[in-house]
Design an enzyme around this catalytic site. Structure first.
Site, PDB file in Angstrom:
ATOM      1  N   GLY A  13      -6.160  11.693   0.739  1.00  0.00           N
ATOM      2  CA  GLY A  13      -4.970  11.127   0.821  1.00  0.00           C
ATOM      3  C   GLY A  13      -3.739  11.674   0.177  1.00  0.00           C
ATOM      4  O   GLY A  13      -3.722  12.732  -0.124  1.00  0.00           O
ATOM      5  N   GLU A  64       6.757  -4.180  10.379  1.00  0.00           N
ATOM      6  CA  GLU A  64       6.799  -3.177  11.220  1.00  0.00           C
ATOM      7  C   GLU A  64       5.995  -3.358  12.645  1.00  0.00           C
ATOM      8  O   GLU A  64       6.634  -3.003  13.665  1.00  0.00           O
ATOM      9  CB  GLU A  64       6.567  -1.600  10.536  1.00  0.00           C
ATOM     10  CG  GLU A  64       7.552  -1.526   9.422  1.00  0.00           C
ATOM     11  CD  GLU A  64       7.032  -0.235   8.573  1.00  0.00           C
ATOM     12  OE1 GLU A  64       7.794   0.254   7.980  1.00  0.00           O
ATOM     13  OE2 GLU A  64       5.689  -0.283   8.443  1.00  0.00           O
TER      14      GLU A  64
END
Length: 501
Positions: free
Chosen positions: A16, A178
């Site tokens: 990541g 979102e």
């Protein structure tokens, strides 16, 4: 003799933000770096919701680690899931897909495995309310969202159609806001003229949260603006509501006054809370370190584990000074850790304690509307949206991803087109662990592969043994004889024995 000494081996668990930035910081260091990741790609998680709602493809928000790190000659990547660490022998224990086992020695270990979705002790909710942490999760949500509109088109009753067109989201943080805004925008813009028997614009999007306002971390001013934008878009806000049950037909929410309400919904999505993965508990047990309430590992100011200066934790997995689990923290922590290790190897003084520089936060609400918090500066509306665009373009990994994302956004935002709407009617599994050992057959056969030493086959039980059960006399690859390795190789190599992959 020193020239023949193998380079210091740095193992990074996770590809990541933290893992990637740590590897980049070690690019020109005299070390051998092995990045172990269970998916072999770097994922830009902040845009997963756009993959789920048809704007971006998975290829535009994910890049193969081998491609991203191809110019880092001292970096090698491996596909496996690390499940334990043995600090006494300096090895990490990992499983390959299918269950065969790897043991990778390290001189320095950097743990950046991230976190997983938390259902606050109700993991049974996952079957009915998927979270969104991986590409598989995003594709499963895309399947449910677009499939719901298709099912509404062929519904035989008004009640059935209403159910399919009701979407309930749990959690009003950035991801929930979102995703809620995108589903509502999808219904009222992209799909509004494409269906004949149903009206996508009638879709209800319910957003539940235990707090009083959405995006509470952005402060009361931006939170109020986000709430107003969501309400204008048609999202129904259920604040001060704690979800107590989720089933196949909807969810139950407890209000602030203690009363409960059941809400029927064809699609329930979970965007609330995170928890540390099982690896964090294994590390805490093996190293004798503390964890916070979420299970994250408590670290020292230099991001090392107490009593183990060769083990560092960065990104969402670390717990330090109540730093938030956001991409900026992970990037800076990863870069700091890589720099600290590089300086130590080169004989330089350590860089001092880790200090996080807050670069701000941003959340997309709808087309032309976003909220941005940078220091004392607060932006919303169209200006906030432009700032959000620039920030995400800057942080996307790779020129190709930036170029394609900008081109896709240009079409999506100007023509109300979502090009990535393909989905399958076959169920997408998001919870099954492909790294689990398969009982019987070759997949249950374990292998011990030491970095730089080829393969040493060994029969073990189906469950990987605890570090305390490992042979105490294990040696480093350079101390063994009779095992060949390819020139320049510093990582595990398969010599042909079956491994169940």
């Amino acid at each position: 003799m020193d020239s023949e000494k193998p380079p210091r081996r740095v193992v990074i668990v996770g590809g990541g933000f933290a893992g990637l930035y740590a590897a980049r910081a070690l690019r020109r260091a005299p070390v051998s770096v092995i990045v172990i990741d269970r998916a072999a790609h770097h994922l830009f998680q902040p845009l997963l919701y756009q993959c789920a709602t048809g704007i971006l493809s998975e290829g535009e928000i994910a890049s193969p680690l081998r491609l991203v790190l191809r110019r880092h000659k001292n970096v090698e990547t491996l596909l496996a899931e690390v499940v334990d660490v043995d600090p006494a022998r300096h090895v990490v224990i990992a499983l390959r897909p299918g269950g065969s086992r790897l043991e990778v020695p390290y001189d320095d270990l950097v743990l950046t495995a991230g976190v997983r979705q938390s259902y606050f002790g109700h993991d049974e909710f996952a079957a009915h309310a998927p979270g969104m942490k991986t590409i598989g999760d995003a594709l499963a949500i895309r399947q449910r969202v677009f499939g719901a509109f298709e099912l509404a088109e062929t519904a035989s009753t008004v009640e059935e159609r209403r159910k399919h067109l009701t979407f309930a989201l749990v959690g009003a943080g950035p991801t929930g806001v979102e995703l809620a805004g995108q589903i509502r925008e999808l219904a009222t813009h992209t799909l509004r003229k494409e269906f004949h028997r149903s009206a996508p614009g009638d879709a209800r999007v319910l957003l539940f949260d235990g707090g009083s306002e959405p995006l509470a971390s952005f402060g009361p001013k931006l939170s109020a603006r986000a709430a107003a934008a969501l309400t204008h878009l048609g999202v129904e806000l259920h604040m001060n509501s704690r979800v107590t049950d989720v089933d196949a037909t909807g969810l139950t929410a407890q209000r602030k006054d203690g009363g409960e309400e059941y809400h029927e919904a064809g699609t329930v999505l979970w965007t609330a809370g995170v928890a540390a993965p099982p690896l964090a508990h294994a590390i805490a047990r093996a190293c004798g370190v503390e964890q916070d309430r979420s299970g994250r590992i408590k670290v020292q100011p230099d991001l090392t584990v107490h009593g183990h200066p060769d083990i560092s934790v960065a990104g969402d997995l670390m717990s330090l000074d109540r730093l938030p689990g956001v991409a900026e923290v992970a990037m800076q922590a990863g870069r700091y850790t890589g720099t600290r290790i590089r300086r130590a190897v080169q004989g330089h003084a350590p860089p001092g304690p880790f200090k996080y520089r807050d670069l701000g936060s941003a959340a997309y609400v709808a087309r032309g509307r976003a909220v941005v918090l940078v220091g004392r500066m607060r932006l919303s509306g169209f200006l906030g949206w432009l700032t959000w665009l620039l920030l995400h373009i800057a942080f996307l990994t790779g020129f190709r991803n930036r170029l394609f994302a900008v081109a896709t956004w240009l079409v999506a935002f100007t023509r109300e087109v979502r090009p990535e709407r393909a989905f399958t009617t076959r169920e997408i599994e998001t919870a099954r662990n492909v790294y689990a050992v398969i009982a019987g057959g070759d997949a249950a056969r374990a292998e011990t592969r030491d970095a730089g030493a080829g393969t040493v086959p060994r029969q073990t039980t189906a469950e990987p043994p605890r570090p305390s059960e490992q042979p105490a006399g294990a040696t480093r690859p350079e101390e063994r004889g009779g095992v060949q390795r390819p020139p320049g190789s510093s990582g595990p190599r398969d010599t042909g024995s079956t491994g169940g992959s």
